[in-house]
Design a protein around this motif. Structure first.
Motif, PDB file in Angstrom:
ATOM      1  N   TRP A 151      -8.194  -0.390   4.318  1.00  0.00           N
ATOM      2  CA  TRP A 151      -7.831   0.613   3.318  1.00  0.00           C
ATOM      3  C   TRP A 151      -9.063   1.143   2.597  1.00  0.00           C
ATOM      4  N   GLY A 162       0.792  -1.224   0.000  1.00  0.00           N
ATOM      5  CA  GLY A 162       0.000   0.000   0.000  1.00  0.00           C
ATOM      6  C   GLY A 162       0.823   1.271   0.000  1.00  0.00           C
ATOM      7  N   CYS A 180      -4.847   3.369  -2.706  1.00  0.00           N
ATOM      8  CA  CYS A 180      -5.662   3.281  -1.493  1.00  0.00           C
ATOM      9  C   CYS A 180      -4.971   4.085  -0.391  1.00  0.00           C
ATOM     10  N   ARG A 183     -10.201   2.745  -1.150  1.00  0.00           N
ATOM     11  CA  ARG A 183      -9.747   2.930  -2.533  1.00  0.00           C
ATOM     12  C   ARG A 183     -10.128   4.318  -3.038  1.00  0.00           C
ATOM     13  N   CYS A 221      -7.533  -3.272  -2.428  1.00  0.00           N
ATOM     14  CA  CYS A 221      -7.360  -2.732  -1.074  1.00  0.00           C
ATOM     15  C   CYS A 221      -7.972  -3.670  -0.039  1.00  0.00           C
ATOM     16  N   TYR A 276       1.073   7.053  -0.977  1.00  0.00           N
ATOM     17  CA  TYR A 276       0.130   5.993  -1.317  1.00  0.00           C
ATOM     18  C   TYR A 276      -0.157   5.987  -2.817  1.00  0.00           C
TER      19      TYR A 276
END
Length: 117
Positions: A79, A55, A92, A81, A75, A89
């Motif tokens: 998390w 991630g 996500c 999206r 994700c 990042y």
């Protein structure tokens, strides 16, 4: 992210089969198995394999999180999206960043749609 630096001899000539060393010059230690190293989209960069699909933008170009270099699962439950505004990042953001009154997604979905942590 680690860079590949060409290994040079005392005359400055680059060795034809140069490999990588974490953050330095020369070869990867022979004791380091190849499966522990992952290439980034930039051929001069690499990361440790456990940094893929975590991630976080470890390669600097999100190639450790996106195709064609790697296919990561969508994700996870922790998390959200979206298209992040934060360079750290790729696809996500952690749900802990939702509803904190700070924009982390380009569409503000982290503040208005994400259910939070």
């Amino acid at each position: 992210m680690n860079k590949i630096f060409p290994q040079e001899d005392v005359n400055g000539n680059v060795a034809p089969e140069t490999k990588v060393l974490p953050g330095g010059k020369g070869d990867v230690p022979r004791s380091l198995p190849a499966f522990l190293v992952a290439r980034c989209g930039d051929p001069a960069s690499w990361i440790y394999s456990d940094q893929r699909c975590d991630g976080t933008n470890n390669c600097g170009d999100c190639s450790d999180e996106r195709s064609p270099v790697i296919v990561c699962p969508s994700c996870g439950p922790g998390w959200w999206r979206c298209t992040p505004t934060v360079f750290k990042y790729c696809d996500c953001i952690p749900r802990t960043l939702c509803r904190d009154r700070v924009q982390h997604c380009s569409d503000w979905s982290d503040e208005f749609s994400c259910p939070g942590p």
